[in-house]
Enzyme design. Structure first.
Site: not given
Ligand code: G6P
Length: 613
Positions: A2, A27, A73, A99-100, A486, A490, A493, A509, A608
């Protein structure tokens, strides 16, 4: 997640609020809304993008020099028009954005419902507006005091901006656990969740502290008090953000721009710190006050999430190799709830691009309470983690807007490497010859990254071949393993291709069962101690008809023989290899996503800055 914006002054608030919301889009959000106050408070909100909200408002009255805005969000309640912020009381007399998460919202809601309040949304936020109204009914006439009194009853995290119809010249904002910045103009104030929306209006900012409530008056007065009514003197700081850093500057996407900015970002990370390569002099001002603790530490711990956690994994390897001191890297969310053992002679590094990730912030607070020393490794200046730490080093990547982190990662590694060398030099766990060798290599990284970036269109062609894959496997060993993680992160995402990173030997394995002629396997195999071993793993993939994309050192023809495609990176010391080997993987993910028509900078469901746990 948010995002909040607000304005009070003499200008029309609407363009400032909408412009601010656009700056906060990165964000991550799923609905947006504004409240504008002229003769009355008018609320407009809409599911979807800020552009949808703008269309919805197009013909409406947007006048007013006081307003608030929000990108939501969804946490409590679906992403729809009703649950979008702002929220208000039934008569619309008190309207706010938040926000929260209000943790005791269910109890508060029950209490307020018994008092006759009627709620229209499923959100925790709406409770705040009703609670403030209820407290006001108690007779307190000063609205700022009312907000503070109401907040005393709230547990959880919040950054809020509140309008009151009875107070047309006042904007009240508060924070606890979620970020909020106040921009100070000439008899006007700007408010936002981070400094980016403020940068085009003012460079003078106040980072609100936890538990502070700021009353911003139209005549330019400002009053900051804690929720228990103690006065605080505002500390104005000067922003160091160039507007250009917030624009795409000719690139199609922020992620693309940020990948290409890495040579510059790495230089900025080293600037003033890598003082002399020839004399092996490193200067790290940000950790001077805890240097003794760093030198005496018996254990180091990296706490982080997402890409920053991957940088932490590389940090662990670097620290153990250079310092020979046990080092662990923990997911912040697992650490904080895992009844962690915290040594008083342990140093914890909170690694975070945004400096606002809720779990990382809570984890370092937990380590701090346990007596540990905290060092922030953050990109965003003035962020919560940077301020909560005992000491810290900024990574100096510059604003990172693309949701998929790129330059933050390489500058985190750069910073951690410098730090390990600095401590190692003082503790004499590494000799100056080796330090100079690494420093020389570090000072060449920027140029070598430029070389990797020249492969851009070549990598795009490779991405075109594999863009319809359903799955991908990334394999690496040693320093290559976190890079595999990573690279896979990427790809998934932003292109939504399922991808897994695995230690190359572990592949036998389990994941090897998935390998067939449709499975691209990206093998990170630059020259280094693991090279021969990873060659064998590549052969194993080949024998099962997997498609191999190899990341190799330039001139390496051994893997070329069995690889379907390969990406060459300049030769570099093994310890520094992640700085180069990750770059083709960033480009591969970027081009795959673009070719698949994905919204690279705003991937679905992702944020973000993850400001809720
Ligand atoms: C989110 C972002 C990632 C980031 C992670 C940690 O998931 O989308 O790009 O790596 O948060 O964020 P931080 O700001 O703490 O590095």
């Amino acid at each position: 997640m948010c995002g909040i914006v607000g304005y009070i002054g003499k200008k029309e608030a609407y363009p400032i609020i909408i412009g601010g919301l656009k700056r906060l889009e990165y964000r991550g959000y799923d609905s947006a809304g504004v409240a504008l106050f002229s003769d009355a408070i008018r609320v407009f909100k809409h599911k979807g993008k800020v552009a949808d909200l703008e269309k919805f408002i197009a013909e409406k009255n947007t006048s007013g020099a006081l307003g608030i805005g929000h990108t939501r969000w969804a946490t409590h309640g679906a992403p729809n028009d009703v649950n979008a912020h702002p929220h208000g009381t039934e008569d619309g007399g008190i309207v706010l954005v938040h926000n929260g998460i209000i943790e005791n919202y269910a109890t508060l809601k029950l209490f307020l419902e018994k008092k006759g309040h009627i709620f229209s949304s499923e959100t925790d936020t709406e409770v705040l507006a009703h609670l403030i109204e209820e407290v006001e009914k108690g007779g307190e006439s000063d609205f700022s005091s009312v907000v503070r009194m109401a907040l005393q009853k709230v547990s959880g995290a919040y950054a809020i901006a509140v309008l009151s119809a009875k107070n047309p010249d006042l904007l009240v904002v508060a924070r606890k656990g979620s970020p909020l910045v106040v921009g100070v103009g000439e008899k006007e104030f700007y408010v936002a969740s981070d400094a980016y929306p403020l940068a085009e209006y003012t460079k003078r900012v106040i980072y609100l502290e936890d538990g502070e409530v700021a009353s911003l008056f139209r005549d330019g007065r400002m009053e900051i008090k804690t929720i228990t009514h103690e006065s605080h003197t505002p500390q104005i700081q000067v922003l160091d953000i160039e507007l250009e850093a917030l624009e795409k500057s000719g690139f199609d996407h922020f992620m693309q721009k940020e990948i290409h900015e890495q040579p510059r970002a790495i230089c900025d990370s080293l600037r003033g710190r890598l003082y002399s390569v020839e004399d092996a002099v490193i200067q790290l001002g940000g950790i001077q006050n805890i240097e003794e603790k760093l030198l005496a530490a018996k254990q180091f711990t990296f706490l982080a999430c997402g890409t920053s956690w991957h940088a932490g994994l590389i940090g662990k390897k670097i620290f153990e190799e250079i310092l020979r001191i046990p080092t662990r890297t923990e997911y912040a969310s697992e650490f904080r709830y895992g009844n962690p053992i915290i040594g008083k002679d342990e140093v914890f590094f909170g690694v975070s691009q945004s400096g606002e990730t809720a779990d990382t912030l809570a984890a370092i607070q937990c380590a701090k309470e346990g007596g540990g020393t905290i060092v922030g490794i953050c990109n965003v200046v003035g962020s919560s983690i940077a301020r909560a730490a005992h000491a810290g080093l900024y990574t100096h990547a510059g604003p990172e807007i693309g949701v998929a982190s790129t330059k933050a990662f390489t500058t985190q590694i750069t910073t951690l490497l410098l730090l390990a060398l600095y401590i190692g030099q003082k503790k004499k766990t590494i000799d100056d010859v080796r330090i100079k060798k690494i420093l020389r290599a570090l000072s060449d990284v920027s140029e070598k990254t430029e070389t990797v970036l020249t492969m851009d269109s070549y990598i795009k062609d490779i991405a075109r071949k594999y863009k319809d894959a359903k799955n991908a496997l990334y394999l690496g060993r040693g320093y290559g393993f976190p890079v595999a993680l990573e690279g896979a992160l990427k790809l998934k995402e932003i292109s939504y291709i399922h991808a897994e990173g695995y230690p190359a030997a572990e592949m036998k394995h389990g994941p090897i069962a998935l390998v067939d002629e449709y499975m691209p396997v990206i093998i990170i195999a630059p020259e280094g101690p693991s090279y021969e071993k990873i060659m064998s793993n590549a052969e194993e993939i080949r024998a099962r008809k997997g498609k191999i994309i190899a990341v190799v050192s330039e001139g390496d023809r051994r893997l070329e023989r069995i690889a379907d495609d390969y990406m060459e990176i300049p030769k570099i010391d093994d310890m520094l290899s992640p700085l180069l080997s990750v770059v083709p993987l960033q480009l591969f993910a970027y081009h795959s996503a673009v070719l698949r028509g994905c919204d690279v900078d705003r991937p679905r469901n992702l944020a973000k800055s993850v400001t809720v746990e």
